[in-house]
Structures are given as structure tokens and as C-alpha cells.
Design a protein around this motif. Structure first.
Motif, PDB file in Angstrom:
ATOM      1  N   TRP A  93       0.846  -1.011   0.089  1.00 42.38           N
ATOM      2  CA  TRP A  93       0.079   0.095  -0.042  1.00 42.38           C
ATOM      3  C   TRP A  93       0.839   1.228  -0.027  1.00 42.38           C
ATOM      4  O   TRP A  93       2.037   1.193   0.591  1.00 42.38           O
ATOM      5  N   VAL A  94       0.571   2.197  -0.869  1.00 45.48           N
ATOM      6  CA  VAL A  94       1.142   3.516  -0.673  1.00 45.48           C
ATOM      7  C   VAL A  94      -0.065   4.676  -0.376  1.00 45.48           C
ATOM      8  O   VAL A  94      -0.861   4.611  -1.129  1.00 45.48           O
ATOM      9  N   SER A  95      -0.005   5.140   0.596  1.00 49.74           N
ATOM     10  CA  SER A  95      -1.140   6.084   0.947  1.00 49.74           C
ATOM     11  C   SER A  95      -0.256   7.587   1.520  1.00 49.74           C
ATOM     12  O   SER A  95       0.423   7.415   2.425  1.00 49.74           O
TER      13      SER A  95
ATOM     14  N   PHE B 179      -4.608  -3.073   5.838  1.00 48.58           N
ATOM     15  CA  PHE B 179      -4.607  -1.592   5.700  1.00 48.58           C
ATOM     16  C   PHE B 179      -5.732  -0.676   6.436  1.00 48.58           C
ATOM     17  O   PHE B 179      -6.776  -1.161   5.948  1.00 48.58           O
TER      18      PHE B 179
ATOM     19  N   ASN C 124       0.281   8.187   5.274  1.00 50.53           N
ATOM     20  CA  ASN C 124       1.107   9.247   5.780  1.00 50.53           C
ATOM     21  C   ASN C 124       0.593  10.663   5.522  1.00 50.53           C
ATOM     22  O   ASN C 124      -0.456  10.810   4.717  1.00 50.53           O
TER      23      ASN C 124
HETATM   24  C1  LIG Z   1       4.802   6.183   4.745  1.00 52.48           C
HETATM   25  O1  LIG Z   1       6.045   6.733   4.637  1.00 52.48           O
HETATM   26  C2  LIG Z   1       7.130   5.807   5.143  1.00 52.48           C
HETATM   27  C3  LIG Z   1       8.516   6.720   5.127  1.00 52.48           C
HETATM   28  O2  LIG Z   1       8.650   7.307   3.907  1.00 52.48           O
HETATM   29  C4  LIG Z   1       7.163   4.601   4.062  1.00 52.48           C
HETATM   30  O3  LIG Z   1       8.020   3.879   4.521  1.00 52.48           O
HETATM   31  C5  LIG Z   1       5.670   4.036   4.263  1.00 52.48           C
HETATM   32  O4  LIG Z   1       5.657   2.657   3.250  1.00 52.48           O
HETATM   33  C6  LIG Z   1       4.678   5.101   3.872  1.00 52.48           C
HETATM   34  N1  LIG Z   1       3.546   4.425   3.902  1.00 52.48           N
HETATM   35  C7  LIG Z   1       2.417   4.309   3.167  1.00 52.48           C
HETATM   36  C8  LIG Z   1       1.082   3.550   3.638  1.00 52.48           C
HETATM   37  O5  LIG Z   1       2.482   4.872   2.266  1.00 52.48           O
END
Ligand SMILES: *[C@@H]1O[C@H](CO)[C@@H](O)[C@H](O)[C@H]1NC(C)=O
Ligand SMILES: *[C@@H]1O[C@H](CO)[C@@H](O)[C@H](O)[C@H]1NC(C)=O
Ligand SMILES: *[C@@H]1O[C@H](CO)[C@@H](O)[C@H](O)[C@H]1NC(C)=O
Length: 289
Positions: A35-37, A121, A128
């Protein structure tokens, strides 16, 4: 007996062989699913190990009712924006990525669809938070007001773009770190408001400030948003620049006076010494041997 044994073992071998063939024939699973959030915009990403593969993403919070994400059905992309699907935010979701072949009449048997679950998630607890912009306004000699602009999310409600405050509400706090410029001692204040008064500053000093969102209700690892760039207040400048012309004239006058006095004293002293030496010599020479 022996023949029964060999028949049995042959059977075992055969089924193992069939299973292996089936596994080779099934489609490769999506790899590296994560996941990227950021500011509640939430994207599921993965990598692919085949060609002509399509993916369909389903999601669920209780792992029983699975819903398809309307934008991520039989697509070639290897990411899926689930921002608008994962609502309410404060739930723990799981996604299921199903692999299909672009051409149904391929070598792959249809029943060999493969799929993989994502890590769990919770957007509310794990998204973030980006760095916030802010201004520093002087109230009086020892107090400033920090006004923070809550970062915007990519979520719209009734045509309005929501800020993180409108989602996190009273769970949103801010941390402010500040220090006297040129000094290493840092002080920290925490506030549940986006307007923060910082008092007891030394008058005339320049201070530098940095802010970050802080969500104490979250697990430790996701409590802090990104730190902003620092902003500094001007001190009442260097004392040297603030001196008036009168002060400079005064300083020059004092310096000249000190110089004249020093020179005069030195000259007088030398005269004295020489005179005393002379008298000493005369007394010595006139004394009877
Ligand atoms: C939030 O940021 C951290 C540090 O940059 C990263 O490692 C993490 O994967 C991010 N989490 C999400 C859910 O994007
Ligand atoms: C931050 O706010 C200031 C003052 O409101 C503005 O001039 C500046 O462009 C903003 N910076 C960013 C990165 O938004
Ligand atoms: C500066 O302003 C703050 C808040 O308005 C007040 O509490 C404080 O007493 C003031 N200090 C001075 C030195 O005027």
C-alpha cells in the motif's frame, strides 16, 4: 502385497506430477503487493511476472463480503487507486488481487485463476501525512502565533476538497519544534489546534520553527506527519547595525580619548624615568669613593 505397494506409490507419483503441472499452468500471482498512502489517497501496487496478464482487485473489511473496485477490473495496470473505496476510513481492509489472462483462449486452464491477498491496511491509522505549510506572526516581544494550513486530501465531498482536519477531526494535533537561531537547545510544544501561541521567547532573538502533524491516537510508527521546512523570525537584527550615528560618534570619541591619554602617559613616564636616572647618576658620581 508388493504389487499393491507399487501401484500405490505409482498413484502418489502420478498425482504429484499432475499437481506440479497444474501449478506450472496456473497464472503467476501478483508480487510485492503493498500500500502507498499519502493524505488519504490510497493506492495498492504490485509487480507482475508475466505478460498479457490482467488484474482485478477486490476489497473487503471483514474478509467475507468482497467488492470489486470499479476502476480496477481486468486491467493491465499494476496499481489500483482505492481511495474512494476504502470508506469508512477507520477500518482495516484487505484487498484481493486476481490474475487473469488477457486472451481467454490461452494455454492457461480457466479454473486455474490465481490470486493473492494484500497486507491489511487502515487508511485512518496508516495513511502518511505530508508536511504542512505555516506562517509565523509576531504578537509582541516574547510571543508569536503559528498558523498552520492543514494539508488537503484528495477526497472531495459535495464539491469541496477536504483537509486532513476534516477527516481526523479532534484526533489531529500538531507538534512544533523551535530553537533560538544559532543555538542547539530545542523546545517542543504540542497543540490540538492549527493556530498555536508560542510564548516566553527571548525578546530581540531570532527563532526558527518547524511543524508536523501529530496524531497521538495512532500506533507509534504512524503518529508523525512529515516535518515542514523551517521558518525563522528576524531577530531585532544585529546590535551593531542598530547603533545610531550618535552612538558611533561617541565610540570614536572615546577611542580617541583613550589613545591620547595612553600616549600622554607614556611620554610623561619616559620623561620621569630619564630624569630619575640622570639624578641617580649625578648622586653616584658625586659620592666620595
Ligand atoms: C509512509 O512513509 C514511510 C516513510 O517514507 C514509508 O516507509 C511507508 O511505506 C509509507 N506508508 C504508506 C502507507 O504509504
Ligand atoms: C505557504 O504559505 C505562504 C504564505 O501563505 C505562501 O506564500 C507559500 O506559497 C506557501 N507554500 C506552499 C509550498 O504552499
Ligand atoms: C504578549 O502577548 C501575550 C498574549 O497576547 C501575553 O500573554 C503576554 O503577556 C504579552 N507579553 C508582553 C511582554 O507584552
Amino acid at each position: 502385497m508388493a504389487s499393491l505397494k507399487s501401484v500405490l506409490s505409482l498413484g502418489v507419483c502420478l498425482s504429484a506430477w499432475i499437481i506440479t503441472i497444474a501449478a506450472q499452468n496456473s497464472l503467476p500471482q501478483a508480487q510485492n503487493v503493498h500500500w502507498v498512502s499519502l493524505d488519504f489517497k490510497t493506492i495498492l501496487t504490485w509487480t507482475t511476472e508475466g505478460s498479457d496478464l490482467t488484474y482485478t482487485v477486490l476489497y473487503s473489511w471483514d474478509k467475507t463480503d468482497w467488492l470489486e473496485s470499479a476502476d480496477c477490473i481486468q486491467m493491465l495496470d499494476t496499481e489500483c487507486d482505492l481511495t474512494h473505496n476504502l470508506q469508512p476510513y477507520d477500518r482495516t481492509y484487505t484487498a484481493d488481487i486476481q490474475t487473469e489472462h488477457e486472451m481467454p483462449e490461452s494455454d492457461y486452464p480457466l479454473e486455474e485463476l490465481s490470486h493473492v491477498y494484500s497486507p491489511q491496511f487502515n487508511p485512518y491509522k496508516e495513511s502518511n501525512i505530508s508536511a504542512a505549510n505555516f506562517t509565523v506572526e509576531k504578537v509582541n516581544k516574547s510571543t508569536v502565533i503559528i498558523s498552520i494550513t492543514d494539508p488537503l486530501t484528495s477526497i472531495h465531498e459535495r464539491g469541496k476538497q477536504l483537509s486532513i482536519r476534516e477527516i481526523l477531526k479532534s484526533d489531529l494535533h500538531y507538534k512544533i519544534i523551535y530553537y533560538k537561531s544559532g543555538s542547539t537547545g530545542k523546545r517542543e510544544v504540542t497543540s490540538d489546534s492549527s493556530k498555536v501561541e508560542v510564548s516566553q521567547l527571548d525578546p530581540g532573538q531570532s527563532y526558527c520553527f518547524m511543524v508536523a502533524a501529530y496524531i497521538p491516537s495512532r500506533p507509534k510508527t504512524t503518529q508523525h506527519g512529515a516535518w515542514s521546512r523551517q521558518r525563522c523570525t528576524p531577530g531585532s537584527n544585529d546590535t551593531l547595525q542598530e547603533w545610531s550615528l550618535g552612538a558611533w560618534v561617541g565610540v570614536v570619541f572615546i577611542l580617541i580619548t583613550v589613545f591620547i591619554i595612553t600616549v600622554t602617559v607614556t611620554i610623561l613616564c619616559c620623561k620621569c624615568c630619564r630624569q630619575r636616572n640622570k639624578t641617580l647618576q649625578t648622586t653616584q658620581s658625586s659620592a666620595p669613593i
